[in-house]
Every structure is written in C-alpha cells, then in structure tokens.
Design a protein around this motif. Sequence first.
Motif, PDB file in Angstrom:
ATOM      1  N   LEU A  46       0.837  -1.194   0.000  1.00 15.19           N
ATOM      2  CA  LEU A  46       0.000   0.000   0.000  1.00 15.19           C
ATOM      3  C   LEU A  46       0.875   1.248   0.000  1.00 15.19           C
ATOM      4  CD1 LEU A  46      -2.514  -1.255   2.649  1.00 15.19           C
ATOM      5  CD2 LEU A  46      -3.238  -0.336   0.453  1.00 15.19           C
TER       6      LEU A  46
ATOM      7  N   PHE B 110      -4.654   6.238   1.899  1.00 12.44           N
ATOM      8  CA  PHE B 110      -4.057   5.109   1.203  1.00 12.44           C
ATOM      9  C   PHE B 110      -4.495   4.995  -0.250  1.00 12.44           C
ATOM     10  CE2 PHE B 110      -1.944   2.788   4.587  1.00 12.44           C
ATOM     11  CZ  PHE B 110      -2.520   3.319   5.719  1.00 12.44           C
ATOM     12  N   GLY B 111      -3.597   4.424  -1.061  1.00 13.56           N
ATOM     13  CA  GLY B 111      -3.939   4.035  -2.411  1.00 13.56           C
ATOM     14  C   GLY B 111      -4.704   2.724  -2.413  1.00 13.56           C
ATOM     15  N   GLU B 112      -4.981   2.236  -3.625  1.00 13.47           N
ATOM     16  CA  GLU B 112      -5.806   1.039  -3.762  1.00 13.47           C
ATOM     17  C   GLU B 112      -5.047  -0.240  -3.435  1.00 13.47           C
ATOM     18  OE1 GLU B 112      -6.665   3.915  -7.238  1.00 13.47           O
ATOM     19  OE2 GLU B 112      -4.914   3.120  -6.174  1.00 13.47           O
TER      20      GLU B 112
END
Lengths: 115, 113
Positions: B90, B104-106
């Motif tokens: 992440l 957070f990103g995916e």
Amino acid sequence: AQTVTQSQPEMSVQEAETVTLSCTYDTSESDYYLFWYKQPPSRQMILVIRQEAYKQQNATENRFSVNFQKAAKSFSLKISDSQLGDAAMYFCAAPGETSGSRLTFGEGTQLTVNP
Amino acid sequence: SQTIHQWPATLVQPVGSPLSLECTVEGTSNPNLYWYRQAAGRGLQLLFYSVGIGQISSEVPQNLSASRPQDRQFILSSKKLLLSDSGFYLCAWSVRYSGNTIYFGEGSWLTVV
C-alpha cells in the motif's frame, strides 16, 4: 515490541446492534492523534474516525464514535446500528513508543455483521 | 481534492526478478509519502517513508528500496525478489504537519512464485 494492541482478532454483531472494538497503545508523545481505519474485502484502507489526544471530547462520525481514555492509553471504537456494509477488518493506529516515531497499526479486528 | 493512484494492481513475478511499483499523488504539494506491506490477515508494516524529493527513510532492513524522483511520485523497487516479498503493498500520503492522517492508495497484490 508491539505498541498498538487490538486484543480481539474477531468480533461479530447482529445487524442494527452495537459493537465495540478495543485498542490500547503506548506512546511517550504528549500531543498526538489516534485513528481507526476500515479495510473491506476490496482491501482499500478507509479512514473511519480520528481523535486528537488533547481534546477531552470523544470524536463522533455518524454511527461511529470512540471512547478515548488518555491516562489508560485506550481508544475503542463503537459502531452503533451496525449495517452489513460495516463488515470489514478494522485497524487502530497510534504513534509509536518514541517521540517522532511513525504511525503504528494494530493487527486488526475482523468484524462480521450477521443479518 | 487529493487522490492517490498506485499500480499495477496485481503482479505475479518469479523469484529473482526485479520489481517496480509506482504511486502518484494529485491535488497536493510536498506530501509525506509511505510504502506499507500487509501480509495475509495481518496488520500493516511500514517499509519506507519520505518527507521530500530524494529523502527516504527505511523502517525495516530488506531487499526492497524506494525512490522519490518527483515531489508526488514514490516508487518501490527490488533488484531480485524473494518468496517472502509476496504480500499486499500500500502506498499512502499525508499532509505535512497535520496530525499524520494517512490516506491510502488502492494497493498492489504481489505474488512471488
């Protein structure tokens, strides 16, 4: 050493009822923030709620609220009127033991919501 | 509004092969950037964080490295992957000096075979 402890690996709740997830932490910081994140099956980490340690009032976001006990270094999450969409892994996050250390995450609590 | 993108979403790599995961943030300047790893069913382990271009701090010794060639770009790399590098990675960012709220990103699933 683990500085953020979530003592409940798994919890379950009936739809529409209330559940409380526990978290304790250890930090030497005096002014800091605490967080609860939700991770549904998609694995996306979503911020649920944030508590500022210098505020005595517990944070609230709709059905989510915290019980923050600074002296006890306890930071629990209460979910009211639980919904099926609340089912997820919940992570507590707090500063590490030493001043200036990065945010540390607990091991998580897997919440199941039963219809 | 701020957004964070991370890719690829899924990666299957053989042992000993190189790795490159990339992350970009939009809508903000001078963010703090982070790489976390999450083993199956476990919490998040901070791998690297950066407070500026070229400034990388490593939290855990390993065969991974990170670079920040631009203000809003963060790259996680390895020259030779190990089986133990498998996991969910992440990327995340936070505004500097704002209570460390991390977004957070995916995430990227890495399977080393």
